[in-house]
Design a protein around this motif. Structure first.
Motif, PDB file in Angstrom:
ATOM      1  N   ARG A 302       0.809  -1.215   0.000  1.00 46.69           N
ATOM      2  CA  ARG A 302       0.000   0.000   0.000  1.00 46.69           C
ATOM      3  C   ARG A 302       0.845   1.270   0.000  1.00 46.69           C
ATOM      4  NH1 ARG A 302      -5.063  -0.419   0.610  1.00 46.69           N
ATOM      5  NH2 ARG A 302      -4.921  -2.346   1.817  1.00 46.69           N
ATOM      6  N   GLY A 303       2.056   1.183   0.532  1.00 43.96           N
ATOM      7  CA  GLY A 303       2.926   2.352   0.546  1.00 43.96           C
ATOM      8  C   GLY A 303       3.749   2.520  -0.718  1.00 43.96           C
ATOM      9  N   GLY A 304       3.545   1.653  -1.698  1.00 45.65           N
ATOM     10  CA  GLY A 304       4.341   1.708  -2.925  1.00 45.65           C
ATOM     11  C   GLY A 304       5.526   0.766  -2.829  1.00 45.65           C
ATOM     12  N   ALA A 305       6.693   1.298  -3.144  1.00 43.35           N
ATOM     13  CA  ALA A 305       7.928   0.507  -3.049  1.00 43.35           C
ATOM     14  C   ALA A 305       8.392   0.540  -1.599  1.00 43.35           C
ATOM     15  CB  ALA A 305       8.991   1.072  -3.980  1.00 43.35           C
ATOM     16  N   GLU A 306       7.942  -0.413  -0.816  1.00 48.59           N
ATOM     17  CA  GLU A 306       8.124  -0.335   0.631  1.00 48.59           C
ATOM     18  C   GLU A 306       9.506  -0.768   1.094  1.00 48.59           C
ATOM     19  OE1 GLU A 306       3.424  -0.883   1.868  1.00 48.59           O
ATOM     20  OE2 GLU A 306       4.837  -2.493   2.306  1.00 48.59           O
ATOM     21  N   GLN A 307      10.151  -1.641   0.331  1.00 47.07           N
ATOM     22  CA  GLN A 307      11.476  -2.118   0.749  1.00 47.07           C
ATOM     23  C   GLN A 307      12.192  -2.748  -0.436  1.00 47.07           C
ATOM     24  OE1 GLN A 307      11.324  -5.219   3.677  1.00 47.07           O
ATOM     25  NE2 GLN A 307      13.530  -5.584   3.662  1.00 47.07           N
ATOM     26  N   VAL A 308      13.466  -2.404  -0.603  1.00 46.38           N
ATOM     27  CA  VAL A 308      14.306  -3.112  -1.562  1.00 46.38           C
ATOM     28  C   VAL A 308      14.808  -4.381  -0.881  1.00 46.38           C
ATOM     29  CG1 VAL A 308      16.454  -3.077  -2.897  1.00 46.38           C
ATOM     30  CG2 VAL A 308      15.001  -1.037  -2.801  1.00 46.38           C
ATOM     31  N   VAL A 309      14.563  -5.516  -1.505  1.00 44.43           N
ATOM     32  CA  VAL A 309      14.960  -6.811  -0.946  1.00 44.43           C
ATOM     33  C   VAL A 309      16.291  -7.215  -1.574  1.00 44.43           C
ATOM     34  CG1 VAL A 309      14.326  -9.234  -0.672  1.00 44.43           C
ATOM     35  CG2 VAL A 309      12.546  -7.456  -0.621  1.00 44.43           C
ATOM     36  N   GLU A 310      17.286  -7.443  -0.735  1.00 40.01           N
ATOM     37  CA  GLU A 310      18.620  -7.743  -1.248  1.00 40.01           C
ATOM     38  C   GLU A 310      18.839  -9.250  -1.323  1.00 40.01           C
ATOM     39  OE1 GLU A 310      20.849  -4.080   0.959  1.00 40.01           O
ATOM     40  OE2 GLU A 310      21.931  -5.148  -0.638  1.00 40.01           O
ATOM     41  N   TYR A 311      18.927  -9.763  -2.535  1.00 40.90           N
ATOM     42  CA  TYR A 311      19.270 -11.156  -2.764  1.00 40.90           C
ATOM     43  C   TYR A 311      20.786 -11.317  -2.698  1.00 40.90           C
ATOM     44  CZ  TYR A 311      14.579 -12.201  -4.657  1.00 40.90           C
ATOM     45  OH  TYR A 311      13.235 -12.394  -4.826  1.00 40.90           O
ATOM     46  N   GLU A 312      21.216 -12.503  -2.354  1.00 43.88           N
ATOM     47  CA  GLU A 312      22.643 -12.792  -2.389  1.00 43.88           C
ATOM     48  C   GLU A 312      23.056 -13.011  -3.845  1.00 43.88           C
ATOM     49  OE1 GLU A 312      25.787 -16.213  -0.856  1.00 43.88           O
ATOM     50  OE2 GLU A 312      23.821 -16.017   0.103  1.00 43.88           O
ATOM     51  N   LEU A 313      23.982 -12.187  -4.328  1.00 38.35           N
ATOM     52  CA  LEU A 313      24.432 -12.266  -5.717  1.00 38.35           C
ATOM     53  C   LEU A 313      25.862 -12.784  -5.790  1.00 38.35           C
ATOM     54  CD1 LEU A 313      23.133  -8.871  -7.202  1.00 38.35           C
ATOM     55  CD2 LEU A 313      21.955 -11.082  -7.099  1.00 38.35           C
ATOM     56  N   THR A 314      26.164 -13.480  -6.870  1.00 39.10           N
ATOM     57  CA  THR A 314      27.548 -13.875  -7.116  1.00 39.10           C
ATOM     58  C   THR A 314      28.342 -12.654  -7.547  1.00 39.10           C
ATOM     59  OG1 THR A 314      27.179 -14.335  -9.462  1.00 39.10           O
ATOM     60  CG2 THR A 314      26.741 -16.134  -7.903  1.00 39.10           C
ATOM     61  N   ALA A 315      29.640 -12.767  -7.562  1.00 42.04           N
ATOM     62  CA  ALA A 315      30.488 -11.652  -8.000  1.00 42.04           C
ATOM     63  C   ALA A 315      30.156 -11.267  -9.434  1.00 42.04           C
ATOM     64  CB  ALA A 315      31.965 -12.037  -7.879  1.00 42.04           C
ATOM     65  N   GLU A 316      29.873 -12.262 -10.275  1.00 41.31           N
ATOM     66  CA  GLU A 316      29.539 -11.989 -11.680  1.00 41.31           C
ATOM     67  C   GLU A 316      28.203 -11.254 -11.796  1.00 41.31           C
ATOM     68  OE1 GLU A 316      28.931 -14.421 -15.924  1.00 41.31           O
ATOM     69  OE2 GLU A 316      29.349 -15.499 -14.061  1.00 41.31           O
ATOM     70  N   GLU A 317      27.218 -11.678 -11.028  1.00 44.12           N
ATOM     71  CA  GLU A 317      25.911 -11.024 -11.065  1.00 44.12           C
ATOM     72  C   GLU A 317      25.985  -9.596 -10.525  1.00 44.12           C
ATOM     73  OE1 GLU A 317      23.266 -15.109 -10.374  1.00 44.12           O
ATOM     74  OE2 GLU A 317      23.912 -13.867  -8.671  1.00 44.12           O
ATOM     75  N   ARG A 318      26.736  -9.418  -9.445  1.00 46.24           N
ATOM     76  CA  ARG A 318      26.879  -8.077  -8.874  1.00 46.24           C
ATOM     77  C   ARG A 318      27.600  -7.141  -9.844  1.00 46.24           C
ATOM     78  NH1 ARG A 318      26.144  -6.014  -3.825  1.00 46.24           N
ATOM     79  NH2 ARG A 318      25.560  -8.085  -3.070  1.00 46.24           N
ATOM     80  N   SER A 319      28.610  -7.677 -10.555  1.00 46.00           N
ATOM     81  CA  SER A 319      29.329  -6.878 -11.539  1.00 46.00           C
ATOM     82  C   SER A 319      28.410  -6.472 -12.689  1.00 46.00           C
ATOM     83  CB  SER A 319      30.524  -7.662 -12.072  1.00 46.00           C
ATOM     84  OG  SER A 319      31.191  -6.942 -13.086  1.00 46.00           O
ATOM     85  N   ALA A 320      27.567  -7.405 -13.143  1.00 51.39           N
ATOM     86  CA  ALA A 320      26.639  -7.107 -14.229  1.00 51.39           C
ATOM     87  C   ALA A 320      25.614  -6.061 -13.804  1.00 51.39           C
ATOM     88  CB  ALA A 320      25.929  -8.385 -14.670  1.00 51.39           C
ATOM     89  N   LEU A 321      25.134  -6.151 -12.559  1.00 55.92           N
ATOM     90  CA  LEU A 321      24.176  -5.173 -12.065  1.00 55.92           C
ATOM     91  C   LEU A 321      24.824  -3.802 -11.943  1.00 55.92           C
ATOM     92  CD1 LEU A 321      21.376  -4.526 -10.992  1.00 55.92           C
ATOM     93  CD2 LEU A 321      22.123  -5.282  -8.720  1.00 55.92           C
ATOM     94  N   SER A 322      26.065  -3.765 -11.482  1.00 50.96           N
ATOM     95  CA  SER A 322      26.795  -2.509 -11.373  1.00 50.96           C
ATOM     96  C   SER A 322      26.999  -1.864 -12.743  1.00 50.96           C
ATOM     97  CB  SER A 322      28.152  -2.751 -10.694  1.00 50.96           C
ATOM     98  OG  SER A 322      28.885  -1.561 -10.593  1.00 50.96           O
ATOM     99  N   ALA A 323      27.321  -2.692 -13.746  1.00 50.51           N
ATOM    100  CA  ALA A 323      27.515  -2.176 -15.100  1.00 50.51           C
ATOM    101  C   ALA A 323      26.202  -1.637 -15.661  1.00 50.51           C
ATOM    102  CB  ALA A 323      28.069  -3.276 -16.001  1.00 50.51           C
ATOM    103  N   SER A 324      25.098  -2.327 -15.381  1.00 50.15           N
ATOM    104  CA  SER A 324      23.788  -1.868 -15.829  1.00 50.15           C
ATOM    105  C   SER A 324      23.433  -0.531 -15.186  1.00 50.15           C
ATOM    106  CB  SER A 324      22.723  -2.910 -15.490  1.00 50.15           C
ATOM    107  OG  SER A 324      21.459  -2.527 -15.986  1.00 50.15           O
ATOM    108  N   ALA A 325      23.721  -0.419 -13.882  1.00 51.02           N
ATOM    109  CA  ALA A 325      23.455   0.837 -13.177  1.00 51.02           C
ATOM    110  C   ALA A 325      24.303   1.973 -13.735  1.00 51.02           C
ATOM    111  CB  ALA A 325      23.723   0.656 -11.683  1.00 51.02           C
ATOM    112  N   ALA A 326      25.539   1.669 -14.113  1.00 48.28           N
ATOM    113  CA  ALA A 326      26.413   2.701 -14.687  1.00 48.28           C
ATOM    114  C   ALA A 326      25.853   3.209 -16.007  1.00 48.28           C
ATOM    115  CB  ALA A 326      27.818   2.134 -14.883  1.00 48.28           C
TER     116      ALA A 326
END
Length: 340
Positions: A302-326
């Motif tokens: 009801r509040g919209g985006a109430e919480q960002v849920v942090e999944y455990e990512l591998t180093a490769e997945e975290r790097s890909a997400l960082s590159a996407s954010a960049a």
């Protein structure tokens, strides 16, 4: 892993209706008001899907005279056949949107032949800026769901001009991308689509980050059911999902799945479902990302985006997400420069 279901619209039975002088079918008093801005294929279909829920009043806004009015009347006249009593209003202004709890913004221009990326960015950023200003001035408690492309940059614009807390500005991208991935897996394995769960993070485009490790079929990891080469092919097809449909249609883009995805988010908000859906929101340190809009798992209620849920990512997945954010950050920098 957090479970979520990014698909499926269930019909709701209606409980009687009355015909108003305007010819629109009037819904029950006290229903939440949902505004859809843009009466093109995505917006018109979103309004239709919302009407079929028989749980809201719907306002459809577009600048082209007659188009939102005609589509609203057409949707209303389907009510007796389909079993809903939703009040649907079409308008070229924003006064009818006053008191909206949620708005789905689909308005914007597609990229035309000869149009540069910067021209598209400038045009759609100005449209989104105007739309958001009009909506918020009449509905200060509103939650905005952005669909206009380039999606992540448009969420950035809405955040800047609205004055709303970040929890009330959400981009619809990951629900759609995940739905595409779920469809491809279901087709490959010959299972019902709702039995597949998937998560796609990152920007809405070539840099999106599908997470096969968090993809399951009836609870079983998809990696146990598909060889790596088939799964890699599905991940690639997911990234190219929108372009594939554009290539087939020739003169348009997807609208059935995008509208279903937007309505799924509206339902999660109004039913306070606390479901974890992949959405584009402003990150403030989550996943090591700060002050950038990017697709991440979000608890929607009801509040919209109430919480960002942090999944455990591998180093490769975290790097890909960082590159996407960049890549998103670079796009937003261009928007800021063009809008200055």
């Amino acid at each position: 892993m957090s479970r979520f279901n990014a698909g499926g619209i269930q019909p709701h039975a209606c409980s009687g209706f009355g015909i108003q002088e305007s010819g629109l079918i009037g819904g029950d008093m006290g229903r939440p008001k949902i505004t859809v801005v843009g009466a093109g294929n995505v917006g018109g279909t979103t309004a239709q899907r919302l009407a079929e829920k028989d749980a809201y009043d719907v306002v459809l806004v577009d600048i082209i005279e007659g188009v939102p009015q005609g589509k609203a009347l057409d949707i209303s006249q389907a009510g007796p056949v389909c079993g809903y009593s939703t009040r649907v209003v079409g308008t070229n202004g924003y006064d009818e949107t006053a008191g909206s709890s949620v708005a789905v913004i689909t308005s914007g221009m597609p990229r035309k032949p000869g149009m540069s990326r910067d021209e598209l960015l400038t045009t759609n950023a100005r449209i989104v800026k105007s739309v958001v200003t009009e909506l918020v001035s009449r509905s200060p408690g509103i939650i905005l769901i952005l669909v206009t492309n380039p999606l992540d940059a448009m969420v950035h614009v809405a955040l800047q001009v609205s004055g709303l807390p970040k929890s009330r500005i959400i981009g619809m991208a990951g629900v759609l991308d995940s739905a595409r991935m779920r469809t491809f897996i279901a087709t490959e394995l010959k299972v019902p689509g709702p039995e597949v769960e998937a998560m796609v993070l990152g920007g809405h485009g070539d840099t999106m980050v599908p997470l096969p490790r968090y993809t399951t079929v009836k609870g079983r990891p998809v990696s146990e059911l598909l060889p790596k080469e088939r799964l890699d092919a599905i991940v690639k097809r997911t990234r190219d999902g929108g372009a594939e449909i554009v290539g087939l249609l020739k003169t348009g883009s997807a609208f059935y799945a995008p509208s279903a995805s937007a309505v799924d988010m509206v339902e999660a908000i109004h039913r306070d479902q606390k479901r974890v859906l992949p959405c584009a929101v402003l990150c403030d340190g989550e996943y090591g990302l700060k002050n950038v809009v990017v697709g991440v798992p979000v608890k929607i209620g009801r509040g919209g985006a109430e919480q960002v849920v942090e999944y455990e990512l591998t180093a490769e997945e975290r790097s890909a997400l960082s590159a996407s954010a960049a890549a998103v950050r670079e796009l937003c920098t261009v928007v800021d420069r063009l809008m200055a």
